[in-house]
Write a protein that holds these residues in place. Structure first.
Motif, PDB file in Angstrom:
ATOM      1  N   HIS A 178      42.685  25.788  26.012  1.00  0.00           N
ATOM      2  CA  HIS A 178      44.135  25.912  25.936  1.00  0.00           C
ATOM      3  C   HIS A 178      44.662  26.808  27.049  1.00  0.00           C
ATOM      4  O   HIS A 178      45.875  26.980  27.181  1.00  0.00           O
ATOM      5  CB  HIS A 178      44.555  26.490  24.578  1.00  0.00           C
ATOM      6  N   TYR A 179      43.745  27.385  27.833  1.00  0.00           N
ATOM      7  CA  TYR A 179      44.150  28.271  28.921  1.00  0.00           C
ATOM      8  C   TYR A 179      44.264  27.447  30.204  1.00  0.00           C
ATOM      9  O   TYR A 179      43.261  27.076  30.812  1.00  0.00           O
ATOM     10  CB  TYR A 179      43.126  29.389  29.111  1.00  0.00           C
ATOM     11  N   GLN A 213      45.770  12.844  34.339  1.00  0.00           N
ATOM     12  CA  GLN A 213      44.397  13.155  34.717  1.00  0.00           C
ATOM     13  C   GLN A 213      44.258  13.120  36.228  1.00  0.00           C
ATOM     14  O   GLN A 213      45.056  12.505  36.929  1.00  0.00           O
ATOM     15  CB  GLN A 213      43.416  12.173  34.074  1.00  0.00           C
ATOM     16  N   GLY A 214      43.243  13.809  36.718  1.00  0.00           N
ATOM     17  CA  GLY A 214      42.988  13.878  38.150  1.00  0.00           C
ATOM     18  C   GLY A 214      42.510  15.270  38.511  1.00  0.00           C
ATOM     19  O   GLY A 214      42.192  16.084  37.643  1.00  0.00           O
ATOM     20  N   THR A 215      42.461  15.556  39.792  1.00  0.00           N
ATOM     21  CA  THR A 215      42.152  16.916  40.208  1.00  0.00           C
ATOM     22  C   THR A 215      43.385  17.776  39.951  1.00  0.00           C
ATOM     23  O   THR A 215      44.505  17.253  39.831  1.00  0.00           O
ATOM     24  CB  THR A 215      41.800  16.973  41.702  1.00  0.00           C
ATOM     25  N   SER A 259      52.763  24.861  38.882  1.00  0.00           N
ATOM     26  CA  SER A 259      51.544  25.372  38.268  1.00  0.00           C
ATOM     27  C   SER A 259      51.117  24.351  37.221  1.00  0.00           C
ATOM     28  O   SER A 259      51.894  23.467  36.839  1.00  0.00           O
ATOM     29  CB  SER A 259      51.801  26.726  37.601  1.00  0.00           C
ATOM     30  N   LEU A 260      49.895  24.468  36.718  1.00  0.00           N
ATOM     31  CA  LEU A 260      49.461  23.534  35.679  1.00  0.00           C
ATOM     32  C   LEU A 260      50.287  23.701  34.408  1.00  0.00           C
ATOM     33  O   LEU A 260      50.507  22.737  33.670  1.00  0.00           O
ATOM     34  CB  LEU A 260      47.975  23.719  35.383  1.00  0.00           C
ATOM     35  N   GLU A 292      42.402  25.248  36.201  1.00  0.00           N
ATOM     36  CA  GLU A 292      42.484  25.237  37.667  1.00  0.00           C
ATOM     37  C   GLU A 292      41.096  25.221  38.296  1.00  0.00           C
ATOM     38  O   GLU A 292      40.924  24.771  39.425  1.00  0.00           O
ATOM     39  CB  GLU A 292      43.246  26.473  38.159  1.00  0.00           C
ATOM     40  N   GLN A 293      40.091  25.723  37.579  1.00  0.00           N
ATOM     41  CA  GLN A 293      38.747  25.821  38.140  1.00  0.00           C
ATOM     42  C   GLN A 293      37.959  24.520  38.021  1.00  0.00           C
ATOM     43  O   GLN A 293      36.867  24.408  38.580  1.00  0.00           O
ATOM     44  CB  GLN A 293      37.977  26.947  37.449  1.00  0.00           C
TER      45      GLN A 293
END
Length: 211
Positions: free
Chosen positions: A90-91, A112-114, A190-191, A96-97
């Motif tokens: 959930h973080y 979905q994706g990078t 940001s994500l 991002e990693q």
């Protein structure tokens, strides 16, 4: 359980204790360990037999920021060594990693994706505002725009705007209400911003998502 030959088991135990920094805790029951240490034990058990694929369900849940960082060092290390690791979290700063990610909303895969790809696919613009009073600015823009488009991030305000929305119009709303705008700039998503956006897009497509 994992088919490790008896002659190799002690060496494997020692290896797990070492990589998870649990040396010296061998005689303690898992039930008596703090939450973060229990997570280490679970992680060690998952990788003890060095599988090709590992599923980690919220491995950093309930651990402090330093322990979370250590978990991701382990995850990245095993990934570099060729292990495929699927992580639920959930973080969003952790996501991002990941090399690839997917957003699940109400049981549906909505993006979905990078990390780079899912950010670049947003057909909107994200504007960051420095203004005061901040809460008053947020309340005002939630009235002028749809509420989901406005979020407070620390001491800044983020607005998700359609491409044809004029930033000058938003600034005019703020200044006309006596709000001091110190600075504004268009920034990369940001994500967390992406997640807010894709959830709303999914809701507009008719996906049943609690408000």
């Amino acid at each position: 359980v994992y088919g490790i030959p008896r002659r190799h088991r002690q060496a494997k135990k020692n290896w797990v204790l070492e990589i998870t920094d649990l040396v010296g805790q061998e005689d303690r029951l898992t039930a008596d360990l703090p939450g973060g240490w229990k997570q280490r034990v679970a992680f060690g058990a998952a990788v003890m037999h060095e599988p090709k694929v590992v599923f980690l369900d919220e491995p950093t849940s309930g651990v402090d920021p330093l322990a979370r960082r250590q978990f991701w060092r382990w995850i990245n290390q095993f990934a570099r060594e060729g292990m495929a690791i699927l992580v639920t979290t959930h973080y969003l700063e952790e996501a991002e990693q990941c090399n690839r990610l997917g957003f699940m909303v109400a049981g549906e895969l909505v993006a979905q994706g990078t990390p780079r790809q899912v950010k670049e696919e947003q057909q909107k613009k994200l504007v960051e505002w420095e203004c005061e009073p901040l809460q008053q600015a947020a309340d005002l823009l939630k009235e002028k725009l749809e509420r989901w488009r406005v979020s407070i991030f620390g001491s800044r305000l983020h607005t998700i705007l359609e491409p044809d929305t004029q930033i000058s119009q938003v600034e005019n709303w703020l200044t006309s209400a006596g709000i001091k705008v110190q600075n504004h700039r268009e920034i990369e998503f940001s994500l967390e911003d992406v997640f807010i956006s894709v959830v709303e897009q999914a809701r507009q497509r008719g996906l049943n998502i609690p408000a």
